[in-house]
Design an enzyme around this catalytic site. Sequence first.
Site: not given
Ligand code: 5GP
Length: 114
Positions: A87, A94, A100, A102
């Site tokens: 994202n 995001q 990152h 996924h």
């Molecule tokens: P985004 O929404 O930025 O594409 O994805 C962020 C992802 O990071 C989410 O799926 C969320 O669950 C994961 N996430 C956020 N904080 C942490 C953390 O402290 N540890 C882990 N393992 N995952 C995290």
Amino acid sequence: MTDCIFCKIAAGEIPATKVLETDDVVVFRDLNPQAPTHLLAIPRRHIATINDLQDDDAGLVGKLYLAARQVAADEGIADSGYRTVMNCREGAGQTVFHIHLHILGGRPMAWPPG
Ligand code: 5GP
Ligand code: ZN
């Protein structure tokens, strides 16, 4: 970056269930999994969003996908299939501003995504 949660995970300062570590890339389990397998592949180096990638980062981005290939095989989802998503910024969902990839698998994936 000192206040970035994924930099801290990469450095081992915050716990995470890591499944792959290389010189450049770390893969760990998402804290709030959206599928039976939900992993995040990150570069060790802080890059906030796709928009911040430089031309020189091409190899690093490739390594994220090669890590995805490896962990998908390890998790047994390579043959059934899996979704890779990165994202970019708030409009795409995001929430952590360290890029990152996924890696989601172990259940059917709908298209288009929400
Ligand atoms: P985004 O929404 O930025 O594409 O994805 C962020 C992802 O990071 C989410 O799926 C969320 O669950 C994961 N996430 C956020 N904080 C942490 C953390 O402290 N540890 C882990 N393992 N995952 C995290
Ligand atoms: Zn970071």
